[in-house]
Structure formats: C-alpha cells, structure tokens
Design a protein around this motif. Sequence first.
Motif, PDB file in Angstrom:
ATOM      1  N   PRO A 129       0.936  -1.048   0.022  1.00 28.91           N
ATOM      2  CA  PRO A 129      -0.054   0.165   0.111  1.00 28.91           C
ATOM      3  C   PRO A 129       1.036   1.106  -0.155  1.00 28.91           C
ATOM      4  CG  PRO A 129       0.030  -0.728   2.265  1.00 28.91           C
ATOM      5  CD  PRO A 129       0.784  -1.862   1.306  1.00 28.91           C
ATOM      6  N   ASP A 130       0.349   2.563  -0.447  1.00 26.64           N
ATOM      7  CA  ASP A 130       0.821   3.757  -0.172  1.00 26.64           C
ATOM      8  C   ASP A 130       1.111   4.171   0.907  1.00 26.64           C
ATOM      9  OD1 ASP A 130       1.179   4.248  -3.295  1.00 26.64           O
ATOM     10  OD2 ASP A 130      -1.131   4.007  -3.024  1.00 26.64           O
ATOM     11  N   LEU A 131       0.100   3.601   2.148  1.00 25.37           N
ATOM     12  CA  LEU A 131       0.100   4.184   3.304  1.00 25.37           C
ATOM     13  C   LEU A 131      -0.700   3.136   4.150  1.00 25.37           C
ATOM     14  CD1 LEU A 131       0.082   6.678   5.443  1.00 25.37           C
ATOM     15  CD2 LEU A 131      -2.236   7.239   4.325  1.00 25.37           C
ATOM     16  N   VAL A 132      -0.136   3.110   5.359  1.00 32.50           N
ATOM     17  CA  VAL A 132      -0.826   2.168   6.461  1.00 32.50           C
ATOM     18  C   VAL A 132      -1.374   3.034   7.579  1.00 32.50           C
ATOM     19  CG1 VAL A 132      -0.563   0.102   8.005  1.00 32.50           C
ATOM     20  CG2 VAL A 132       0.917   0.557   5.840  1.00 32.50           C
ATOM     21  N   LEU A 133      -2.683   2.680   7.857  1.00 34.63           N
ATOM     22  CA  LEU A 133      -3.089   3.277   9.152  1.00 34.63           C
ATOM     23  C   LEU A 133      -3.017   2.301  10.252  1.00 34.63           C
ATOM     24  CD1 LEU A 133      -6.049   5.488   8.035  1.00 34.63           C
ATOM     25  CD2 LEU A 133      -3.873   6.188   8.563  1.00 34.63           C
ATOM     26  N   MET A 134      -2.149   2.288  11.304  1.00 35.02           N
ATOM     27  CA  MET A 134      -1.994   1.216  12.118  1.00 35.02           C
ATOM     28  C   MET A 134      -2.456   1.620  13.674  1.00 35.02           C
ATOM     29  SD  MET A 134      -0.250  -1.430  12.398  1.00 35.02           S
ATOM     30  CE  MET A 134       1.337  -1.513  11.160  1.00 35.02           C
ATOM     31  N   ASP A 135      -3.305   0.965  14.055  1.00 33.61           N
ATOM     32  CA  ASP A 135      -3.789   0.752  15.477  1.00 33.61           C
ATOM     33  C   ASP A 135      -2.499   0.480  16.339  1.00 33.61           C
ATOM     34  OD1 ASP A 135      -5.419   1.016  17.773  1.00 33.61           O
ATOM     35  OD2 ASP A 135      -6.262  -1.042  17.646  1.00 33.61           O
ATOM     36  N   ILE A 136      -2.477   0.950  17.560  1.00 32.54           N
ATOM     37  CA  ILE A 136      -1.524   0.584  18.504  1.00 32.54           C
ATOM     38  C   ILE A 136      -1.629  -0.659  19.213  1.00 32.54           C
ATOM     39  CG2 ILE A 136      -0.130   1.219  20.804  1.00 32.54           C
ATOM     40  CD1 ILE A 136       0.300   3.918  19.478  1.00 32.54           C
ATOM     41  N   THR A 137      -2.981  -0.658  20.102  1.00 31.45           N
ATOM     42  CA  THR A 137      -3.301  -1.787  20.694  1.00 31.45           C
ATOM     43  C   THR A 137      -4.108  -2.960  19.909  1.00 31.45           C
ATOM     44  OG1 THR A 137      -3.530  -0.392  22.742  1.00 31.45           O
ATOM     45  CG2 THR A 137      -4.369  -2.547  22.986  1.00 31.45           C
ATOM     46  N   MET A 138      -3.411  -4.089  19.729  1.00 38.20           N
ATOM     47  CA  MET A 138      -3.951  -5.157  18.958  1.00 38.20           C
ATOM     48  C   MET A 138      -3.731  -6.336  19.505  1.00 38.20           C
ATOM     49  SD  MET A 138      -4.165  -3.914  14.773  1.00 38.20           S
ATOM     50  CE  MET A 138      -2.158  -3.743  14.597  1.00 38.20           C
TER      51      MET A 138
END
Length: 120
Positions: free
Chosen positions: A48-57
């Motif tokens: 992907p061009d960009l990742v949106l990443m949650d911290i708590t998983m």
Amino acid sequence: MAKNILICDDAAFMRMMIKDILTKNGYNVIGEAENGAKAIEKYNETKPDLVLMDITMPEMDGIQALKKIIAGDPNALVIMCSAMGQQAMVIESIQSGAKDFIVKPFQADRVLEAVKKVVG
Ligand SMILES: [Mg+2]
C-alpha cells in the motif's frame, strides 16, 4: 490515481469508520488487518501507499508491526492510531519511523489532514 491504504485495527467498527472516511474522500482501501501479524502479511501482499496502524491489537501490537514493516521497507508510510494516554507509545512509534499519529475518538477532518499530509 487514488492512493491505496491499508487499515489495521482489531475493532471492526473502527476499520469500517476509517474506510468510510477514506473512500468518501477519494482514497482506495486496498486491505484490512485485525492484528499486527496480519498487518505485516497484508502489507507485503498489497504494497500500500499508506498504512493506518492501531497501537493496541492482539497477537502483535501496532508498534511491533510498524517496526517489522519499516525493517522490510524503510520507505513505508505509516500513521499510528492511538488512544488517549498512549503518549509513550506514540513517541516510540515516531522514533521507529511512523510519519504521524491520530488520536481516538477520530474526527474525519483530522484523519484526512494526516493522510493528506503523509501521502497526498
Ligand atoms: Mg485496538
């Protein structure tokens, strides 16, 4: 061409909300992941061009996933999604190569501002 974005969050409603904001504003959601391990897998699969990443998983958190993605692709663009009170983890993420962060609860404007700033 629409930028391809990978959404990583263990909460399905959160992924749905972010996807809705992005697709309504001309971005393409190329994949979703519900934990850090899946995030890495999907990153390598979809580039992907960009990742949106949650911290708590569960299984693997977003910081570990971020570090592994950056290790494999130093040019990876990742924005962290944090909750209130996670300043220390946000700082660690930025030091590990994340480009920006957004804090829950999300406001569409702030999400778009960060995404636009990082990926155009
Ligand atoms: Mg979470």
